[in-house]
Design a protein around this motif. Structure first.
Motif, PDB file in Angstrom:
ATOM      1  N   LEU A  55       0.808  -1.221   0.000  1.00  0.00           N
ATOM      2  CA  LEU A  55       0.000   0.000   0.000  1.00  0.00           C
ATOM      3  C   LEU A  55       0.837   1.264   0.000  1.00  0.00           C
ATOM      4  CD1 LEU A  55      -2.749  -1.026   2.572  1.00  0.00           C
ATOM      5  CD2 LEU A  55      -2.990  -0.859   0.090  1.00  0.00           C
ATOM      6  N   THR A  56       2.031   1.213   0.658  1.00  0.00           N
ATOM      7  CA  THR A  56       2.786   2.446   0.847  1.00  0.00           C
ATOM      8  C   THR A  56       4.166   2.433   0.261  1.00  0.00           C
ATOM      9  OG1 THR A  56       3.744   1.733   2.948  1.00  0.00           O
ATOM     10  CG2 THR A  56       1.595   2.808   3.045  1.00  0.00           C
ATOM     11  N   GLY A  57       4.676   1.286  -0.138  1.00  0.00           N
ATOM     12  CA  GLY A  57       6.085   1.223  -0.506  1.00  0.00           C
ATOM     13  C   GLY A  57       6.354   1.335  -1.992  1.00  0.00           C
ATOM     14  N   CYS A  58       5.346   1.564  -2.823  1.00  0.00           N
ATOM     15  CA  CYS A  58       5.568   1.607  -4.264  1.00  0.00           C
ATOM     16  C   CYS A  58       6.142   2.925  -4.731  1.00  0.00           C
ATOM     17  CB  CYS A  58       4.248   1.337  -4.998  1.00  0.00           C
ATOM     18  SG  CYS A  58       3.591  -0.315  -4.681  1.00  0.00           S
ATOM     19  N   GLY A  59       6.324   3.849  -3.850  1.00  0.00           N
ATOM     20  CA  GLY A  59       6.860   5.139  -4.237  1.00  0.00           C
ATOM     21  C   GLY A  59       6.548   6.153  -3.178  1.00  0.00           C
ATOM     22  N   LYS A  60       7.091   7.313  -3.326  1.00  0.00           N
ATOM     23  CA  LYS A  60       6.843   8.366  -2.368  1.00  0.00           C
ATOM     24  C   LYS A  60       5.488   9.005  -2.632  1.00  0.00           C
ATOM     25  CE  LYS A  60      10.738   7.824  -0.335  1.00  0.00           C
ATOM     26  NZ  LYS A  60      10.818   7.262   0.992  1.00  0.00           N
ATOM     27  N   ALA A  61       4.959   9.609  -1.614  1.00  0.00           N
ATOM     28  CA  ALA A  61       3.660  10.266  -1.764  1.00  0.00           C
ATOM     29  C   ALA A  61       3.762  11.428  -2.734  1.00  0.00           C
ATOM     30  CB  ALA A  61       3.186  10.775  -0.402  1.00  0.00           C
ATOM     31  N   ALA A  62       2.663  11.722  -3.404  1.00  0.00           N
ATOM     32  CA  ALA A  62       2.638  12.841  -4.331  1.00  0.00           C
ATOM     33  C   ALA A  62       2.817  14.155  -3.579  1.00  0.00           C
ATOM     34  CB  ALA A  62       1.314  12.857  -5.096  1.00  0.00           C
ATOM     35  N   LEU A  63       3.338  15.163  -4.274  1.00  0.00           N
ATOM     36  CA  LEU A  63       3.506  16.468  -3.657  1.00  0.00           C
ATOM     37  C   LEU A  63       2.160  17.014  -3.213  1.00  0.00           C
ATOM     38  CD1 LEU A  63       6.039  18.141  -6.088  1.00  0.00           C
ATOM     39  CD2 LEU A  63       6.486  17.300  -3.794  1.00  0.00           C
ATOM     40  N   PRO A  64       2.110  17.666  -2.065  1.00  0.00           N
ATOM     41  CA  PRO A  64       0.843  18.225  -1.591  1.00  0.00           C
ATOM     42  C   PRO A  64       0.217  19.137  -2.635  1.00  0.00           C
ATOM     43  CG  PRO A  64       2.517  18.348   0.114  1.00  0.00           C
ATOM     44  CD  PRO A  64       3.206  17.918  -1.140  1.00  0.00           C
ATOM     45  N   ASP A 113       8.465  26.678  -2.523  1.00  0.00           N
ATOM     46  CA  ASP A 113       7.934  26.959  -1.184  1.00  0.00           C
ATOM     47  C   ASP A 113       8.087  25.778  -0.236  1.00  0.00           C
ATOM     48  OD1 ASP A 113       7.149  29.440  -2.081  1.00  0.00           O
ATOM     49  OD2 ASP A 113       5.145  28.743  -2.662  1.00  0.00           O
ATOM     50  N   MET A 114       8.833  24.735  -0.670  1.00  0.00           N
ATOM     51  CA  MET A 114       8.889  23.517   0.119  1.00  0.00           C
ATOM     52  C   MET A 114      10.327  23.182   0.510  1.00  0.00           C
ATOM     53  SD  MET A 114       6.249  21.237  -2.127  1.00  0.00           S
ATOM     54  CE  MET A 114       6.192  19.947  -0.920  1.00  0.00           C
ATOM     55  N   ALA A 115      10.462  22.587   1.682  1.00  0.00           N
ATOM     56  CA  ALA A 115      11.741  22.016   2.110  1.00  0.00           C
ATOM     57  C   ALA A 115      11.645  20.514   1.902  1.00  0.00           C
ATOM     58  CB  ALA A 115      12.003  22.341   3.579  1.00  0.00           C
ATOM     59  N   LEU A 116      12.290  20.022   0.828  1.00  0.00           N
ATOM     60  CA  LEU A 116      12.215  18.613   0.466  1.00  0.00           C
ATOM     61  C   LEU A 116      13.280  17.841   1.243  1.00  0.00           C
ATOM     62  CD1 LEU A 116      11.753  19.029  -3.391  1.00  0.00           C
ATOM     63  CD2 LEU A 116      10.000  18.912  -1.611  1.00  0.00           C
ATOM     64  N   LEU A 117      12.841  17.089   2.209  1.00  0.00           N
ATOM     65  CA  LEU A 117      13.772  16.405   3.100  1.00  0.00           C
ATOM     66  C   LEU A 117      14.298  15.135   2.456  1.00  0.00           C
ATOM     67  CD1 LEU A 117      11.720  16.770   6.396  1.00  0.00           C
ATOM     68  CD2 LEU A 117      13.484  18.297   5.501  1.00  0.00           C
ATOM     69  N   CYS A 128       7.646  15.177  14.450  1.00  0.00           N
ATOM     70  CA  CYS A 128       7.577  15.513  13.024  1.00  0.00           C
ATOM     71  C   CYS A 128       6.609  16.670  12.779  1.00  0.00           C
ATOM     72  CB  CYS A 128       7.158  14.287  12.216  1.00  0.00           C
ATOM     73  SG  CYS A 128       8.413  12.988  12.120  1.00  0.00           S
ATOM     74  N   ARG A 129       5.518  16.685  13.501  1.00  0.00           N
ATOM     75  CA  ARG A 129       4.553  17.775  13.347  1.00  0.00           C
ATOM     76  C   ARG A 129       5.151  19.099  13.803  1.00  0.00           C
ATOM     77  NH1 ARG A 129       0.173  18.424  10.432  1.00  0.00           N
ATOM     78  NH2 ARG A 129      -0.536  16.328  11.027  1.00  0.00           N
ATOM     79  N   PHE A 170       8.338  18.797   3.736  1.00  0.00           N
ATOM     80  CA  PHE A 170       7.753  17.652   3.023  1.00  0.00           C
ATOM     81  C   PHE A 170       8.653  16.437   3.192  1.00  0.00           C
ATOM     82  CE2 PHE A 170       7.118  15.328  -1.118  1.00  0.00           C
ATOM     83  CZ  PHE A 170       5.880  14.820  -0.784  1.00  0.00           C
ATOM     84  N   TYR A 171       8.059  15.332   3.689  1.00  0.00           N
ATOM     85  CA  TYR A 171       8.812  14.122   4.008  1.00  0.00           C
ATOM     86  C   TYR A 171       8.815  13.085   2.884  1.00  0.00           C
ATOM     87  CZ  TYR A 171       8.767  15.734   8.864  1.00  0.00           C
ATOM     88  OH  TYR A 171       8.948  16.456  10.017  1.00  0.00           O
TER      89      TYR A 171
END
Length: 372
Positions: free
Chosen positions: A16-25, A32-36, A82-83, A94-95
């Motif tokens: 469910l979660t390991g096929c790739g990173k989540a899409a950008l918000p 405007d994002m800090a890509l960690l 993290c929050r 962004f994680y």
């Protein structure tokens, strides 16, 4: 049964979660994002400290480099820490690009499973992240040691070198989590900070392996014991050995290895384990033995060194009751019926049953020319 169920759940989570990173918000601009890229986790008493880093960042149309952004927050939980990170940066944190995970020694002693479980559940994270233990230090100190350049480049190099056989075994969070669920133990590479670099940072160097039992740090393997673990794992990192012979020095490079474990039974009773290692070596440089007898002597010296490495690694692993390289899996494949009776007591039997180790090394004078 519990481990079987947990393994099935882990497989579902990975699907469910390991096929790739989540899409950008949605509606967020990249600028405007800090890509960690890297996350470090430390235990501070009953609280958790999370430290994150972006690595070098691009700025402007020409992509000039900006220093790495490092943020750190303390919380009652991983989620809380993290929050809290959002309030420490002018950019949205962004994680979804985190692919490197460092755990401080204190966090490893406290137990790593909560961290791995969090990575498996969080929508922006995943178990594909490369994972290291920081030996004798905190993950925060390791992340901050990279100075303006950050540690991301160094960690990526270690991963690539491992794939090419030029460094130790690299492991993902998913591999470690699976081993803990299935075997109750796991190993993962360790790092230590050493020396100052020109940009003010500190180099992260390989420091053997940490061994986990029941999710917590059981001990460290370094030096010859670490090399023995690599042999058990079938990953002989490019290793140079020098042997003194009558005609001079011989310098050999270990290029590969495999290990086979066979159970010895008397009736239904497991009475021993036979461990057979096959290794491959090439002569390096030009200081090579000229006589056939010296080649035999070189082979014998290499076999003895590799046997001692295996013996040192297994002595510690058996002392901790941690079959983290899966020798029990080979026993199960060799005799599935008897294995069912051994499964529940394997940790104890692995630690106490007599063990016989044999090593055979094939040496080539030039690439591809094997001398038996």
């Amino acid at each position: 049964m519990r481990r079987t169920i947990l393994t099935a759940v882990l497989a579902l989570v990975l699907a469910l979660t390991g096929c790739g990173k989540a899409a950008l918000p949605y509606a967020r601009e990249m600028g405007d994002m800090a890509l960690l890229r890297t996350m470090g986790v430390d235990a501070e008493g009953d609280r958790v400290r999370v430290t994150v880093s972006t690595g070098r960042r691009a700025a402007g149309l020409q992509g000039e480099g900006q220093p790495a952004l490092v943020l750190s927050a303390l919380g009652d939980s991983l989620s809380g820490a993290c929050r809290s990170m959002q309030g420490l940066s002018d950019s949205y944190v962004f994680y979804g690009y985190v692919d490197q995970l460092l755990l401080g020694e204190g966090a490893a002693l406290a137990g790593v499973e909560p961290v791995l479980d969090y990575f498996s559940r969080d929508v922006e994270l995943g178990l594909g992240a490369q994972m290291w233990l920081v030996r004798g230090e905190t993950a925060r100190a390791a992340l901050e040691s990279g100075g303006e350049a950050g540690v991301e480049g160094r960690l990526s190099t270690l991963q690539t070198d491992s794939e090419m056989g030029a460094a130790g075994v690299a492991r993902t969070a998913g591999e470690v989590f699976s081993d803990l669920l299935e075997r109750g133990c796991a190993y993962l590479p360790a790092l230590t900070a050493s020396g100052r670099e020109e940009d003010g940072g500190t180099a992260l160097l390989e420091a053997g392996y940490g061994v986990l039992r029941d999710g917590a740090l059981a001990g460290w393997l370094d030096g010859e014991a670490a090399k023995g673990l690599e042999l058990l794992a079938g990953h002989a990192a490019d290793d140079i050995l020098t042997v003194e012979l009558p005609s001079g020095q011989a310098v050999a490079r270990i290029t590969g290895a495999s290990v086979r474990c066979e159970p010895v039974f008397q009736g239904e009773e497991l009475t021993g384990l036979r461990l057979s290692c096959r290794a491959f070596a090439e002569l390096a440089e030009f200081r090579v033995p000229g006589e056939a007898g010296e080649l035999d002597q070189l082979r014998a010296e290499l076999e003895e060194r590799e046997r001692l490495r295996l013996q040192e690694a297994l002595s510690r692993l058996r002392g901790w009751g941690t079959d983290c390289t899966g020798l029990g899996d080979q026993v199960a494949r060799a005799d599935p019926g008897r294995w069912e009776k051994l499964r529940g007591e394997w940790d104890q039997r692995f630690s106490s049953v007599p063990l016989e180790i044999s090593v055979q090394v094939s040496v080539s004078r030039t690439y591809g020319e094997l001398k038996e």
